[in-house]
Motif scaffolding. Sequence first.
Motif, PDB file in Angstrom:
ATOM      1  N   ASP A 106       8.922  -6.138  24.271  1.00  0.00           N
ATOM      2  CA  ASP A 106      10.184  -6.072  25.017  1.00  0.00           C
ATOM      3  C   ASP A 106      10.310  -7.234  26.000  1.00  0.00           C
ATOM      4  N   ALA A 107       9.226  -7.599  26.640  1.00  0.00           N
ATOM      5  CA  ALA A 107       9.277  -8.702  27.607  1.00  0.00           C
ATOM      6  C   ALA A 107       9.565 -10.018  26.906  1.00  0.00           C
ATOM      7  N   VAL A 108       8.948 -10.261  25.766  1.00  0.00           N
ATOM      8  CA  VAL A 108       9.143 -11.530  25.052  1.00  0.00           C
ATOM      9  C   VAL A 108      10.539 -11.608  24.455  1.00  0.00           C
ATOM     10  N   THR A 109      11.031 -10.523  23.882  1.00  0.00           N
ATOM     11  CA  THR A 109      12.337 -10.546  23.208  1.00  0.00           C
ATOM     12  C   THR A 109      13.493 -10.333  24.165  1.00  0.00           C
ATOM     13  N   GLY A 110      13.216  -9.851  25.373  1.00  0.00           N
ATOM     14  CA  GLY A 110      14.294  -9.553  26.316  1.00  0.00           C
ATOM     15  C   GLY A 110      15.074  -8.317  25.918  1.00  0.00           C
ATOM     16  N   ALA A 111      14.508  -7.484  25.068  1.00  0.00           N
ATOM     17  CA  ALA A 111      15.232  -6.337  24.517  1.00  0.00           C
ATOM     18  C   ALA A 111      15.713  -5.361  25.585  1.00  0.00           C
ATOM     19  N   ALA A 112      15.074  -5.332  26.737  1.00  0.00           N
ATOM     20  CA  ALA A 112      15.481  -4.404  27.780  1.00  0.00           C
ATOM     21  C   ALA A 112      16.612  -4.967  28.641  1.00  0.00           C
ATOM     22  N   LEU A 113      17.072  -6.191  28.338  1.00  0.00           N
ATOM     23  CA  LEU A 113      18.072  -6.862  29.178  1.00  0.00           C
ATOM     24  C   LEU A 113      19.482  -6.766  28.607  1.00  0.00           C
ATOM     25  N   ASP A 114      20.469  -6.844  29.487  1.00  0.00           N
ATOM     26  CA  ASP A 114      21.881  -6.982  29.131  1.00  0.00           C
ATOM     27  C   ASP A 114      22.439  -8.141  29.941  1.00  0.00           C
ATOM     28  N   HIS A 115      23.402  -8.858  29.350  1.00  0.00           N
ATOM     29  CA  HIS A 115      24.079  -9.932  30.075  1.00  0.00           C
ATOM     30  C   HIS A 115      25.221  -9.350  30.903  1.00  0.00           C
ATOM     31  N   LYS A 116      25.395  -9.891  32.087  1.00  0.00           N
ATOM     32  CA  LYS A 116      26.493  -9.487  32.967  1.00  0.00           C
ATOM     33  C   LYS A 116      27.219 -10.728  33.435  1.00  0.00           C
ATOM     34  N   PRO A 117      28.510 -10.796  33.516  1.00  0.00           N
ATOM     35  CA  PRO A 117      29.428  -9.741  33.107  1.00  0.00           C
ATOM     36  C   PRO A 117      29.585  -9.710  31.587  1.00  0.00           C
ATOM     37  N   ASN A 118      29.794  -8.546  31.067  1.00  0.00           N
ATOM     38  CA  ASN A 118      30.118  -8.360  29.657  1.00  0.00           C
ATOM     39  C   ASN A 118      30.991  -7.113  29.578  1.00  0.00           C
ATOM     40  N   PRO A 119      32.266  -7.262  29.307  1.00  0.00           N
ATOM     41  CA  PRO A 119      32.948  -8.438  28.788  1.00  0.00           C
ATOM     42  C   PRO A 119      33.202  -9.496  29.868  1.00  0.00           C
ATOM     43  N   VAL A 120      33.313 -10.746  29.391  1.00  0.00           N
ATOM     44  CA  VAL A 120      33.677 -11.866  30.253  1.00  0.00           C
ATOM     45  C   VAL A 120      35.203 -11.930  30.236  1.00  0.00           C
ATOM     46  N   ILE A 121      35.826 -11.705  31.392  1.00  0.00           N
ATOM     47  CA  ILE A 121      37.291 -11.713  31.494  1.00  0.00           C
ATOM     48  C   ILE A 121      37.684 -12.793  32.499  1.00  0.00           C
ATOM     49  N   VAL A 122      38.480 -13.758  32.026  1.00  0.00           N
ATOM     50  CA  VAL A 122      38.828 -14.912  32.854  1.00  0.00           C
ATOM     51  C   VAL A 122      40.343 -14.993  33.004  1.00  0.00           C
ATOM     52  N   THR A 123      40.796 -15.208  34.227  1.00  0.00           N
ATOM     53  CA  THR A 123      42.204 -15.499  34.481  1.00  0.00           C
ATOM     54  C   THR A 123      42.291 -16.970  34.850  1.00  0.00           C
ATOM     55  N   LEU A 124      42.881 -17.750  33.955  1.00  0.00           N
ATOM     56  CA  LEU A 124      42.974 -19.195  34.173  1.00  0.00           C
ATOM     57  C   LEU A 124      44.075 -19.519  35.175  1.00  0.00           C
ATOM     58  N   GLN A 125      43.818 -20.509  36.000  1.00  0.00           N
ATOM     59  CA  GLN A 125      44.778 -20.953  37.015  1.00  0.00           C
ATOM     60  C   GLN A 125      45.459 -22.231  36.532  1.00  0.00           C
ATOM     61  N   PRO A 126      46.787 -22.291  36.601  1.00  0.00           N
ATOM     62  CA  PRO A 126      47.483 -23.509  36.170  1.00  0.00           C
ATOM     63  C   PRO A 126      47.048 -24.698  37.024  1.00  0.00           C
ATOM     64  N   LEU A 127      47.011 -25.863  36.388  1.00  0.00           N
ATOM     65  CA  LEU A 127      46.723 -27.083  37.138  1.00  0.00           C
ATOM     66  C   LEU A 127      47.854 -27.330  38.123  1.00  0.00           C
TER      67      LEU A 127
END
Length: 148
Positions: A106-127
């Motif tokens: 588990d330590a080598v494979t990272g199986a106990a881990l989750d990525h955060k944030p998930n879902p990745v939600i982005v609000t883009l800002q106009p230039l």
Amino acid sequence: MRLVLAAAIALPCVGCASVTRGTTENISISSTPAGATAEISGLDVPTACVTPCVVQAKRSADIIVTVNKEGYEPQIIPLTKEVPATGAAGFAGNVLLGGVVGMGVDAVTGAALDHKPNPVIVTLQPLSPAQPRPAKPRPPRRPPPPQS
């Protein structure tokens, strides 16, 4: 005899997170407005997709998502890795059934881990629109010289 041997080999990993959760996870990426390009670094093969999209990543990967769309400021989102309750339960199962071998897997494979944030939600800002340059002030008109 083979069945007993197979059971003896498999028994240490019954509680492993690598068995119960797997070594990969799906990461969902969306943006407002949709149709942005999401570039995902940290994967075995650099990947890009158009939002909304889903990519599969190793749980142990160090991931950065960069979201771009013409006319908008790019957004860079580094993902962190955390041990959620389900990962902790799988990792804890090693204490009961998997022992040191399961914990090592588990330590080598990272199986106990989750990525955060998930879902990745982005609000883009106009230039910001280019600011018009102020006109140079003109000197006041002089009245014409008197004619005689």
